[in-house]
Scaffold this motif. Sequence first.
Motif, mmCIF file in Angstrom:
data_model
loop_
_atom_site.group_PDB
_atom_site.id
_atom_site.type_symbol
_atom_site.label_atom_id
_atom_site.label_comp_id
_atom_site.label_asym_id
_atom_site.label_seq_id
_atom_site.Cartn_x
_atom_site.Cartn_y
_atom_site.Cartn_z
ATOM 1 N N THR A 1 0.862 -1.172 0.000
ATOM 2 C CA THR A 1 0.000 0.000 0.000
ATOM 3 C C THR A 1 0.904 1.228 0.000
ATOM 4 O OG1 THR A 1 -1.808 1.149 1.145
ATOM 5 C CG2 THR A 1 -0.228 -0.008 2.528
ATOM 6 N N VAL A 2 0.494 2.250 -0.717
ATOM 7 C CA VAL A 2 1.312 3.443 -0.888
ATOM 8 C C VAL A 2 0.506 4.668 -0.509
ATOM 9 C CG1 VAL A 2 2.634 4.824 -2.543
ATOM 10 C CG2 VAL A 2 2.506 2.341 -2.818
ATOM 11 N N VAL A 3 1.167 5.617 0.138
ATOM 12 C CA VAL A 3 0.526 6.876 0.485
ATOM 13 C C VAL A 3 1.541 8.007 0.285
ATOM 14 C CG1 VAL A 3 1.077 6.766 2.950
ATOM 15 C CG2 VAL A 3 -0.940 7.978 2.217
ATOM 16 N N ASN A 4 1.035 9.160 -0.142
ATOM 17 C CA ASN A 4 1.860 10.352 -0.264
ATOM 18 C C ASN A 4 1.692 11.142 1.022
ATOM 19 O OD1 ASN A 4 3.013 12.822 -0.821
ATOM 20 N ND2 ASN A 4 1.963 13.122 -2.755
ATOM 21 N N THR B 1 3.418 -10.362 11.974
ATOM 22 C CA THR B 1 2.434 -9.301 11.796
ATOM 23 C C THR B 1 2.729 -8.468 10.558
ATOM 24 O OG1 THR B 1 1.190 -7.603 12.987
ATOM 25 C CG2 THR B 1 3.574 -7.516 13.196
ATOM 26 N N GLY B 2 1.701 -7.863 10.000
ATOM 27 C CA GLY B 2 1.896 -6.963 8.873
ATOM 28 C C GLY B 2 1.225 -7.376 7.586
ATOM 29 N N GLN B 3 0.478 -8.464 7.605
ATOM 30 C CA GLN B 3 -0.192 -8.897 6.375
ATOM 31 C C GLN B 3 -1.240 -7.888 5.933
ATOM 32 O OE1 GLN B 3 -1.984 -12.766 6.560
ATOM 33 N NE2 GLN B 3 -0.078 -13.789 6.109
ATOM 34 N N THR B 4 -1.399 -7.760 4.654
ATOM 35 C CA THR B 4 -2.426 -6.963 3.963
ATOM 36 C C THR B 4 -2.580 -5.553 4.538
ATOM 37 O OG1 THR B 4 -4.276 -7.847 5.279
ATOM 38 C CG2 THR B 4 -3.691 -9.038 3.264
ATOM 39 N N PRO B 5 -1.521 -4.741 4.511
ATOM 40 C CA PRO B 5 -1.630 -3.396 5.077
ATOM 41 C C PRO B 5 -2.478 -2.458 4.221
ATOM 42 C CG PRO B 5 0.486 -3.655 4.004
ATOM 43 C CD PRO B 5 -0.193 -5.007 3.963
ATOM 44 N N ALA B 6 -3.037 -1.455 4.882
ATOM 45 C CA ALA B 6 -3.763 -0.362 4.230
ATOM 46 C C ALA B 6 -3.287 0.925 4.879
ATOM 47 C CB ALA B 6 -5.267 -0.523 4.414
ATOM 48 N N SER B 7 -3.040 1.956 4.074
ATOM 49 C CA SER B 7 -2.530 3.211 4.626
ATOM 50 C C SER B 7 -3.412 4.373 4.213
ATOM 51 C CB SER B 7 -1.085 3.445 4.172
ATOM 52 O OG SER B 7 -0.992 3.432 2.763
ATOM 53 N N VAL B 8 -3.407 5.406 5.059
ATOM 54 C CA VAL B 8 -4.202 6.609 4.803
ATOM 55 C C VAL B 8 -3.586 7.769 5.594
ATOM 56 C CG1 VAL B 8 -5.861 6.226 6.681
ATOM 57 C CG2 VAL B 8 -6.586 7.444 4.635
ATOM 58 N N VAL B 9 -3.765 8.965 5.077
ATOM 59 C CA VAL B 9 -3.326 10.178 5.765
ATOM 60 C C VAL B 9 -4.565 10.933 6.216
ATOM 61 C CG1 VAL B 9 -2.169 12.405 5.481
ATOM 62 C CG2 VAL B 9 -1.195 10.353 4.448
ATOM 63 N N GLN B 10 -4.535 11.388 7.467
ATOM 64 C CA GLN B 10 -5.611 12.222 7.993
ATOM 65 C C GLN B 10 -4.966 13.396 8.716
ATOM 66 O OE1 GLN B 10 -7.998 10.861 11.298
ATOM 67 N NE2 GLN B 10 -9.815 11.844 10.447
ATOM 68 N N GLY B 11 -5.117 14.585 8.164
ATOM 69 C CA GLY B 11 -4.481 15.769 8.741
ATOM 70 C C GLY B 11 -2.978 15.626 8.715
ATOM 71 N N SER B 12 -2.348 15.780 9.875
ATOM 72 C CA SER B 12 -0.885 15.649 9.957
ATOM 73 C C SER B 12 -0.447 14.241 10.345
ATOM 74 C CB SER B 12 -0.325 16.660 10.966
ATOM 75 O OG SER B 12 -0.816 16.375 12.265
ATOM 76 N N ASP B 13 -1.397 13.298 10.426
ATOM 77 C CA ASP B 13 -1.083 11.932 10.851
ATOM 78 C C ASP B 13 -1.172 10.948 9.688
ATOM 79 O OD1 ASP B 13 -0.867 12.888 13.464
ATOM 80 O OD2 ASP B 13 -2.977 12.485 13.890
ATOM 81 N N MET B 14 -0.326 9.942 9.736
ATOM 82 C CA MET B 14 -0.329 8.855 8.749
ATOM 83 C C MET B 14 -0.630 7.563 9.500
ATOM 84 S SD MET B 14 2.704 7.855 6.028
ATOM 85 C CE MET B 14 3.964 8.266 7.220
ATOM 86 N N PHE B 15 -1.574 6.779 8.968
ATOM 87 C CA PHE B 15 -2.002 5.535 9.606
ATOM 88 C C PHE B 15 -1.717 4.345 8.693
ATOM 89 C CE2 PHE B 15 -4.629 8.818 11.407
ATOM 90 C CZ PHE B 15 -4.794 8.459 12.731
ATOM 91 N N VAL B 16 -1.359 3.213 9.304
ATOM 92 C CA VAL B 16 -1.239 1.939 8.598
ATOM 93 C C VAL B 16 -2.002 0.921 9.429
ATOM 94 C CG1 VAL B 16 0.295 0.225 7.603
ATOM 95 C CG2 VAL B 16 1.094 2.574 7.885
#
Length: 181
Positions: free
Chosen positions: A24-27, A75-90
């Motif tokens: 998964t990729v996020v800018n 741990t770490g299978q099938t990750p999903a990432s998203v940015v919300q405000g100044s935070d980055m989540f995986v």
Amino acid sequence: HFDSLDGSGGTNGRIDATVGWKPTVVNYQNSMHVYYYDQQNGKLRHAWSDNNGNNWQFEILDGNGGANGRISSNTGQTPASVVQGSDMFVFYHDVSGGDLRQAKWDGLLQSWSFQTLDGTSDSPGKYNTNLGYEPFAITYGTSLQLYYYDSTNGNLRHAWKVGNLWNFENLDGDPGSIGRY
């Protein structure tokens, strides 16, 4: 242009292993961040670049133990990432525990924190079952929305974060769910 980012060894934290499953990729702040599963060692990996897509750095993000809630497990299978405000989540599946995990980069504190979100009775979701497969995350308005699979009961789970509070429900898959199917 094609290049092997990780898996063939090299510099800046690259390893020689079977890696790259379901990336998964996020800018985030003009830098690409790639999260992927290291199948050979059972770890969540993180690669990031400068704003030109050059000068890659690599690390084990979770699965090796350590500070701020990291665990030592597969741990770490099938990750999903998203940015919300100044935070980055995986968000990702903890194979050993059968749980949904969260890694959060706090943009203000410039640090990672980790927690089990759902899958144990002492997690915020409090749903003690094998879940967290194939998470999908998206921002909607001011909230963070998360969908994932509960393999024990065949349910689609929904979690949403408003402010600092997580809420959880079975969206579909059992008679008590919203979808009631």
